[in-house]
Scaffold this active site. Sequence first.
Site, PDB file in Angstrom:
ATOM      1  N   GLY A   8       1.022  -7.366  -1.451  1.00  0.00           N
ATOM      2  CA  GLY A   8       0.309  -7.104  -0.193  1.00  0.00           C
ATOM      3  C   GLY A   8      -0.301  -8.359   0.414  1.00  0.00           C
ATOM      4  O   GLY A   8      -1.306  -8.287   1.129  1.00  0.00           O
ATOM      5  N   VAL A   9       0.314  -9.528   0.176  1.00  0.00           N
ATOM      6  CA  VAL A   9      -0.291 -10.798   0.604  1.00  0.00           C
ATOM      7  C   VAL A   9      -0.126 -11.117   2.086  1.00  0.00           C
ATOM      8  O   VAL A   9      -0.680 -12.097   2.563  1.00  0.00           O
ATOM      9  CB  VAL A   9       0.256 -12.010  -0.205  1.00  0.00           C
ATOM     10  CG1 VAL A   9      -0.190 -11.932  -1.647  1.00  0.00           C
ATOM     11  CG2 VAL A   9       1.769 -12.114  -0.075  1.00  0.00           C
ATOM     12  N   SER A  11      -1.335  -9.515   4.519  1.00  0.00           N
ATOM     13  CA  SER A  11      -2.436  -9.029   5.347  1.00  0.00           C
ATOM     14  C   SER A  11      -3.685  -8.737   4.520  1.00  0.00           C
ATOM     15  O   SER A  11      -3.610  -8.571   3.285  1.00  0.00           O
ATOM     16  CB  SER A  11      -1.955  -7.740   6.042  1.00  0.00           C
ATOM     17  OG  SER A  11      -2.966  -7.185   6.845  1.00  0.00           O
ATOM     18  N   GLY A  12      -4.795  -8.693   5.185  1.00  0.00           N
ATOM     19  CA  GLY A  12      -6.035  -8.129   4.648  1.00  0.00           C
ATOM     20  C   GLY A  12      -6.481  -8.625   3.280  1.00  0.00           C
ATOM     21  O   GLY A  12      -6.589  -9.819   3.030  1.00  0.00           O
ATOM     22  N   ASP A  32       5.256  -9.257  -0.543  1.00  0.00           N
ATOM     23  CA  ASP A  32       4.999  -8.316   0.554  1.00  0.00           C
ATOM     24  C   ASP A  32       6.338  -7.927   1.173  1.00  0.00           C
ATOM     25  O   ASP A  32       7.341  -8.624   1.023  1.00  0.00           O
ATOM     26  CB  ASP A  32       4.090  -8.945   1.632  1.00  0.00           C
ATOM     27  CG  ASP A  32       3.272  -7.893   2.396  1.00  0.00           C
ATOM     28  OD1 ASP A  32       2.049  -7.837   2.221  1.00  0.00           O
ATOM     29  OD2 ASP A  32       3.884  -7.104   3.166  1.00  0.00           O
ATOM     30  N   ASP A  47      10.222  -4.863  -1.151  1.00  0.00           N
ATOM     31  CA  ASP A  47       9.728  -3.540  -0.751  1.00  0.00           C
ATOM     32  C   ASP A  47       9.527  -2.719  -2.021  1.00  0.00           C
ATOM     33  O   ASP A  47      10.498  -2.344  -2.689  1.00  0.00           O
ATOM     34  CB  ASP A  47      10.772  -2.887   0.166  1.00  0.00           C
ATOM     35  CG  ASP A  47      10.352  -1.496   0.609  1.00  0.00           C
ATOM     36  OD1 ASP A  47       9.295  -1.003   0.139  1.00  0.00           O
ATOM     37  OD2 ASP A  47      11.091  -0.897   1.402  1.00  0.00           O
ATOM     38  N   GLY A  73      -0.579  -1.582  -0.041  1.00  0.00           N
ATOM     39  CA  GLY A  73      -0.797  -0.155   0.127  1.00  0.00           C
ATOM     40  C   GLY A  73      -0.515   0.296   1.544  1.00  0.00           C
ATOM     41  O   GLY A  73      -0.515  -0.512   2.484  1.00  0.00           O
ATOM     42  N   SER A 113      -9.411   3.098  -4.170  1.00  0.00           N
ATOM     43  CA  SER A 113     -10.247   3.344  -2.994  1.00  0.00           C
ATOM     44  C   SER A 113     -11.278   4.408  -3.327  1.00  0.00           C
ATOM     45  O   SER A 113     -11.045   5.266  -4.193  1.00  0.00           O
ATOM     46  CB  SER A 113      -9.387   3.859  -1.838  1.00  0.00           C
ATOM     47  OG  SER A 113     -10.204   4.353  -0.784  1.00  0.00           O
ATOM     48  N   TYR A 153      -2.627   9.874   1.200  1.00  0.00           N
ATOM     49  CA  TYR A 153      -3.420   8.695   0.832  1.00  0.00           C
ATOM     50  C   TYR A 153      -4.433   9.006  -0.271  1.00  0.00           C
ATOM     51  O   TYR A 153      -4.416   8.341  -1.320  1.00  0.00           O
ATOM     52  CB  TYR A 153      -4.095   8.090   2.071  1.00  0.00           C
ATOM     53  CG  TYR A 153      -4.853   6.827   1.760  1.00  0.00           C
ATOM     54  CD1 TYR A 153      -4.175   5.618   1.601  1.00  0.00           C
ATOM     55  CD2 TYR A 153      -6.233   6.834   1.593  1.00  0.00           C
ATOM     56  CE1 TYR A 153      -4.859   4.444   1.295  1.00  0.00           C
ATOM     57  CE2 TYR A 153      -6.923   5.667   1.290  1.00  0.00           C
ATOM     58  CZ  TYR A 153      -6.237   4.471   1.139  1.00  0.00           C
ATOM     59  OH  TYR A 153      -6.914   3.321   0.832  1.00  0.00           O
TER      60      TYR A 153
HETATM   61  P1  NAI Z   1      -3.404  -4.140   5.080  1.00  0.00           P
HETATM   62  O1  NAI Z   1      -2.660  -3.117   5.823  1.00  0.00           O
HETATM   63  O2  NAI Z   1      -4.063  -5.254   5.821  1.00  0.00           O
HETATM   64  O3  NAI Z   1      -2.476  -4.782   3.949  1.00  0.00           O
HETATM   65  C1  NAI Z   1      -1.582  -4.030   3.167  1.00  0.00           C
HETATM   66  C2  NAI Z   1      -0.371  -4.874   2.848  1.00  0.00           C
HETATM   67  O4  NAI Z   1       0.518  -4.123   2.005  1.00  0.00           O
HETATM   68  C3  NAI Z   1       0.424  -5.267   4.113  1.00  0.00           C
HETATM   69  O5  NAI Z   1       0.619  -6.664   4.174  1.00  0.00           O
HETATM   70  C4  NAI Z   1       1.729  -4.518   3.924  1.00  0.00           C
HETATM   71  O6  NAI Z   1       2.853  -5.169   4.497  1.00  0.00           O
HETATM   72  C5  NAI Z   1       1.843  -4.415   2.398  1.00  0.00           C
HETATM   73  N1  NAI Z   1       2.809  -3.372   2.039  1.00  0.00           N
HETATM   74  C6  NAI Z   1       2.885  -2.129   2.572  1.00  0.00           C
HETATM   75  N2  NAI Z   1       3.962  -1.487   2.101  1.00  0.00           N
HETATM   76  C7  NAI Z   1       4.585  -2.336   1.233  1.00  0.00           C
HETATM   77  C8  NAI Z   1       5.780  -2.234   0.462  1.00  0.00           C
HETATM   78  N3  NAI Z   1       6.547  -1.149   0.508  1.00  0.00           N
HETATM   79  N4  NAI Z   1       6.116  -3.285  -0.310  1.00  0.00           N
HETATM   80  C9  NAI Z   1       5.357  -4.415  -0.321  1.00  0.00           C
HETATM   81  N5  NAI Z   1       4.232  -4.559   0.405  1.00  0.00           N
HETATM   82  C10 NAI Z   1       3.855  -3.535   1.191  1.00  0.00           C
HETATM   83  O7  NAI Z   1      -4.536  -3.339   4.271  1.00  0.00           O
HETATM   84  P2  NAI Z   1      -5.682  -3.847   3.261  1.00  0.00           P
HETATM   85  O8  NAI Z   1      -6.967  -3.354   3.766  1.00  0.00           O
HETATM   86  O9  NAI Z   1      -5.536  -5.255   2.924  1.00  0.00           O
HETATM   87  O10 NAI Z   1      -5.329  -2.934   2.004  1.00  0.00           O
HETATM   88  C11 NAI Z   1      -5.077  -3.441   0.725  1.00  0.00           C
HETATM   89  C12 NAI Z   1      -5.346  -2.335  -0.275  1.00  0.00           C
HETATM   90  O11 NAI Z   1      -6.711  -1.970  -0.189  1.00  0.00           O
HETATM   91  C13 NAI Z   1      -4.541  -1.066  -0.042  1.00  0.00           C
HETATM   92  O12 NAI Z   1      -4.067  -0.573  -1.271  1.00  0.00           O
HETATM   93  C14 NAI Z   1      -5.570  -0.120   0.556  1.00  0.00           C
HETATM   94  O13 NAI Z   1      -5.272   1.221   0.294  1.00  0.00           O
HETATM   95  C15 NAI Z   1      -6.821  -0.571  -0.148  1.00  0.00           C
HETATM   96  N6  NAI Z   1      -8.054  -0.176   0.524  1.00  0.00           N
HETATM   97  C16 NAI Z   1      -8.346  -0.648   1.773  1.00  0.00           C
HETATM   98  C17 NAI Z   1      -9.486  -0.225   2.420  1.00  0.00           C
HETATM   99  C18 NAI Z   1      -9.813  -0.680   3.801  1.00  0.00           C
HETATM  100  O14 NAI Z   1     -10.679  -0.065   4.443  1.00  0.00           O
HETATM  101  N7  NAI Z   1      -9.201  -1.722   4.315  1.00  0.00           N
HETATM  102  C19 NAI Z   1     -10.419   0.714   1.790  1.00  0.00           C
HETATM  103  C20 NAI Z   1     -10.043   1.123   0.464  1.00  0.00           C
HETATM  104  C21 NAI Z   1      -8.893   0.686  -0.126  1.00  0.00           C
END
Ligand code: NAI
Length: 256
Positions: A8-9, A11-12, A32, A47, A73, A113, A153
Site C-alpha cells: 500500500g505504498v 498512498s496514505g 502497490d 495486485d 486496503g 481498524s 469493510y
Molecule cells: P489509501 O487509500 O491512501 O491507501 C491504500 C493503498 O492500498 C493504495 O495505495 C492502494 O492502491 C493500495 N491497494 C489497494 N488495493 C490493492 C491491491 N489489490 N494490491 C495492492 N495494493 C492495493 O488508504 P490509507 O488510509 O493509507 O489506508 C491504509 C490502511 O489503513 C488500509 O488497510 C485501511 O483500511 C487502514 N485504515 C485507514 C483509516 C483511515 O481513516 N485512513 C482508518 C482505519 C484503517
Amino acid sequence: GKTILITGVASGIGARTAELAGQLGADVIGVDVREPAAAVGSFVKADISTKAGVDDLIARLPQRIDALCNVAGLSGSTGAASTLAVNFFGLRALSEGLAPRLREGGAIVNVASIAGYGWRANLNRAASMVGIEGFPDVAEVVCDHAVRNEEGYPVSKELLLLWTFRAAHQDLFKRRGIRVNAVSPGPVETPILKQFRTVLGDARVDSDIARVGRAGTAGDIAPVVLFLCSDGARWINGANVPVDGGLEASINAEMF
Ligand code: NAI
C-alpha cells in the site's frame, strides 16, 4: 539495514511508513497495485486481490525479509468481495507465503481498524470465515456467509484482528519467533477517508473526529507500525494497538 516489505505504498499510511522506514535506514521494498508518486526504496507493482497476484508477487521478492507491514486496503466502496480479498485473504496469503523468508525474530504488522471491533459481537460468522484456509473464491465466501456490501469493510477488519490473534500462536510464525500484531487507526486524513465518508456518511465520520479533536495523519500511524516491527516490541505479540487519539477510550468510557 533491515529489509522491510510494505504494501500500500502508493498512498496514505503505506507511503508515510515507507518514507519513515527509509529515513530510519531500512531497505524498503514497496508494493502497490498503483505506481507511487514518490520513489520508495525498490518498488514492486502487484495486485494482492487474487491468488495469482499474490503468488506472482512472492516470486519477485527476495529470499530474506525482516518485517512485513500489511498496509494496503480497500474502503468497501468496491463491494464486499474485492474488499475481503485485499484486506484479508490476499494479506493473509502474502503473510503465509512469506513466512519461510521472514527471518527468525521477524515481525508482521497488520493495519486493521477500529471498524473491526465488532469481532466479538459477530464472532460466529467471523470465526467461520477466518477458518477458511488458503485463498478461496471470495465471491463464493461472501455469498455463503451473506456478507452485505456495506459490511465488507468492517468484516474484513474483524477477520484481520481474529487472524492476528491466531497467527501469533500459529506454528508457521511462532516456531521461528515471528511476532504478528495489529494497529487499529481511527479516522486518518488520507484518500480512503473520502470513500469512508461516502460509505458511512459525513455525520458518522465527523462525530468520530469531533470526539478526539482532529483526524489522525499518516504520520501519526507510521511510527507505531515501525515500532511493532522493531526489537523494542519483542514482547508484544498477537496484540491490537489502537492509534486513534483516544477514540476507543471515549466510546468505552460512555459505557459506564
Ligand atoms: P489509501 O487509500 O491512501 O491507501 C491504500 C493503498 O492500498 C493504495 O495505495 C492502494 O492502491 C493500495 N491497494 C489497494 N488495493 C490493492 C491491491 N489489490 N494490491 C495492492 N495494493 C492495493 O488508504 P490509507 O488510509 O493509507 O489506508 C491504509 C490502511 O489503513 C488500509 O488497510 C485501511 O483500511 C487502514 N485504515 C485507514 C483509516 C483511515 O481513516 N485512513 C482508518 C482505519 C484503517
